[in-house]
Scaffold this active site. Structure first.
Site, short mmCIF file in Angstrom:
data_model
loop_
_atom_site.label_atom_id
_atom_site.label_comp_id
_atom_site.label_asym_id
_atom_site.label_seq_id
_atom_site.Cartn_x
_atom_site.Cartn_y
_atom_site.Cartn_z
N LYS A 41 41.16 52.69 56.41
CA LYS A 41 40.70 54.01 55.94
C LYS A 41 39.64 54.57 56.88
O LYS A 41 39.64 55.74 57.18
CB LYS A 41 40.12 53.82 54.52
CG LYS A 41 40.12 55.10 53.71
CD LYS A 41 39.89 54.82 52.24
CE LYS A 41 38.45 54.45 51.98
NZ LYS A 41 38.11 54.35 50.56
N GLU A 123 50.94 36.11 44.76
CA GLU A 123 50.26 34.88 44.35
C GLU A 123 48.74 34.99 44.52
O GLU A 123 47.97 34.45 43.71
CB GLU A 123 50.79 33.71 45.19
CG GLU A 123 50.33 32.35 44.76
CD GLU A 123 50.76 31.99 43.34
OE1 GLU A 123 51.94 31.75 43.10
OE2 GLU A 123 49.88 31.96 42.46
N GLU A 184 34.11 42.29 43.37
CA GLU A 184 34.82 43.54 43.65
C GLU A 184 33.81 44.54 44.22
O GLU A 184 32.61 44.43 43.97
CB GLU A 184 35.40 44.10 42.35
CG GLU A 184 36.41 43.19 41.68
CD GLU A 184 37.59 42.88 42.59
OE1 GLU A 184 38.27 43.80 43.04
OE2 GLU A 184 37.81 41.68 42.88
N ASP A 195 38.53 42.62 35.69
CA ASP A 195 39.31 41.88 36.69
C ASP A 195 40.05 40.71 36.03
O ASP A 195 41.23 40.47 36.30
CB ASP A 195 38.37 41.37 37.79
CG ASP A 195 39.12 40.63 38.89
OD1 ASP A 195 39.80 41.30 39.69
OD2 ASP A 195 39.04 39.39 38.93
N LYS A 199 44.23 40.25 35.69
CA LYS A 199 44.98 39.07 36.13
C LYS A 199 45.74 38.44 34.97
O LYS A 199 46.89 38.03 35.09
CB LYS A 199 44.02 38.04 36.74
CG LYS A 199 43.40 38.50 38.05
CD LYS A 199 42.22 37.61 38.42
CE LYS A 199 41.63 37.97 39.76
NZ LYS A 199 40.31 37.38 40.00
N GLY A 297 37.26 34.76 47.73
CA GLY A 297 36.81 34.51 49.09
C GLY A 297 37.92 34.73 50.10
O GLY A 297 39.10 34.72 49.75
#
Ligand code: HSE
Length: 333
Positions: A41, A123, A184, A195, A199, A297
Site C-alpha cells: 500500500k 492454515e 493486531e 480476533d 478464528k 509472530g
C-alpha cells in the site's frame, strides 16, 4: 495429474507475515517457489528487498497469467476479500492469513471455492504454527469429536502471562506484544476477543460444519480481567486464560463460546504461556489430545503459509467434510 506444480507467487502485503515468508523462501531455494511481485500500500517505506519486486497495482498480480498462486497477508478485511475473490475467479490458488476477512465472508468464500474449483487455504489464520485446520478437517470423524478447548489468540495470552507472572502493567504488556509483532494493528481486536472469535468461527466449520456469524457466538476478551482476579485465581491454584470452547451437547447441538476462564493449574491449557496457543481435543476412544505451538509472530505464521504452499503442489483443497459430507451440527442457543 500435475504433481509438482511450480509455484509463481504474487504476494499481497509485506508486513510481519509477508516479510517472514519472503525471508523463509530466500533461505529455501529448494522449495521451488518464486515470489514474482509483491503488492504493497505504501511505496515510501524502506524494505529489505529489491525495489523492482514491489508494486502498488493489484492488477499487476491479479491479471498476470504467469502467477498461479496469490498469497494474501494484508491487514484490512474489505480489500483482502476483493483480492482473494478476484484471484479465485481469475483461476489462481489462494493462501490467506486474514482471519477477520475469512470470518466475515465465509459463506461467499465457500461458494467461490465450489464455483471456481480453486484451492483456498488458510492454515496460518488460526493458531499460526499449529496445523489445526487440516487436522480438524482430515482426522476427526464427525461423530467422534466431543469437544475442543483452545487458546487461539497469542497477544491476550502474552498479556495475561506478562501481567500475572511477571507483574507487568496491562499497557506495558500490550506495547510489548505490539513491538514483537503479535498484536493486531488495532489491538482492540485482540483485547476484546474479536480476533479469537473470528478464528473460532471458521474452526467450528472445519470441526462441526457450523457456518455462523461471530455476532451469534457468545464472546468476550480480557478487557474486564483485573489484577485482583489473578490474585484470587492463584490462591485457589487456577490461572486465567482466554479460552475458546465448543462442546457437543446431549441434544446433538454444539455449544460454542470464547470467554476468559479460570483454568486449573494442572490443565493442559495452563501450560500455554506467552504468545503460544494450545488446542485440547476430546474425541471418542482417543480421550484427550493436546496441540501446542506458537500462535503469533512472523516466522511461526509464515511457516503455516509455507505449509499451505507446499500442499498446493498436490492440489490440496479443503473439502469441508463436516459441512458437505455429513449432516452439519447446529449451534446451541
Ligand atoms: N493478533 C493475533 C494473535 C496474531 O495475537 O493471536 C495471530 O493471528
Amino acid at each position: 495429474m500435475e504433481t509438482h506444480k511450480q509455484l509463481t507467487i504474487g504476494l499481497f502485503g509485506f508486513g510481519v507475515v509477508g516479510e517472514g515468508l519472503y525471508k523463509i523462501l530466500k533461505q529455501k531455494p529448494s522449495f521451488n517457489a518464486t515470489i514474482k511481485k509483491v503488492c504493497i500500500k505504501n511505496p515510501g517505506k524502506r524494505r529489505e528487498a529489491p525495489e523492482e519486486l514491489f508494486t502498488t497495482d493489484r492488477d499487476a498480480i491479479l491479471n498476470d497469467p504467469s502467477i498461479n498462486v496469490v498469497v494474501e497477508v494484508i491487514n484490512e478485511s474489505g480489500p483482502a476479500y476483493e483480492i482473494v475473490s478476484t484471484a479465485l475467479k481469475n483461476g489462481k490458488s489462494v493462501v490467506s492469513a486474514s482471519k477477520k476477512m475469512i470470518a466475515e465472508h465465509l459463506p461467499e468464500l465457500l461458494e467461490l471455492q465450489q464455483r471456481t474449483g480453486e484451492s483456498f487455504l488458510y492454515e496460518s489464520a488460526a493458531c499460526a504454527s499449529i496445523p489445526v485446520i487440516r487436522n480438524l478437517e482430515e482426522y476427526y470423524d464427525n461423530d467422534l469429536l466431543h469437544s475442543i478447548k483452545a487458546i487461539v489468540n497469542g497477544s491476550t495470552n502474552f498479556i495475561l502471562t506478562k501481567m500475572f507472572e511477571e507483574k507487568l502493567g496491562f499497557r506495558e504488556a500490550l506495547d510489548l506484544a505490539q513491538k514483537l509483532g503479535f498484536a493486531e494493528s488495532d489491538p482492540k481486536l485482540d483485547v476484546e476477543g474479536f480476533d479469537a472469535v473470528n478464528k473460532w468461527s471458521f474452526l467450528l466449520t472445519h470441526a462441526y460444519g457450523i457456518v455462523e456469524k461471530t455476532e451469534n457466538l457468545v464472546f468476550s476478551g480480557i478487557q474486564f480481567v483485573q489484577g485482583r482476579d489473578a490474585d484470587v485465581a492463584r490462591e485457589k491454584h487456577f490461572d486465567i486464560k482466554l479460552v475458546a470452547q465448543a462442546k457437543k451437547l446431549e441434544s446433538g447441538k454444539v455449544a460454542a463460546f470464547v470467554l476468559p476462564q479460570f483454568i486449573k493449574q494442572d490443565d493442559h491449557l495452563a501450560f500455554v504461556k506467552n504468545e503460544y496457543n494450545g488446542v485440547v481435543i476430546e474425541s471418542g476412544f482417543a480421550d484427550k489430545q493436546f496441540f501446542y505451538g506458537k500462535g503469533a509472530g512472523s516466522f511461526p505464521t509464515a511457516s503455516a503459509v509455507l505449509s499451505d504452499l507446499s500442499a498446493l503442489r498436490y492440489q490440496y483443497k479443503y473439502e469441508y467434510k463436516k459441512l458437505y459430507h455429513h449432516t452439519p451440527h447446529e449451534l446451541d442457543g
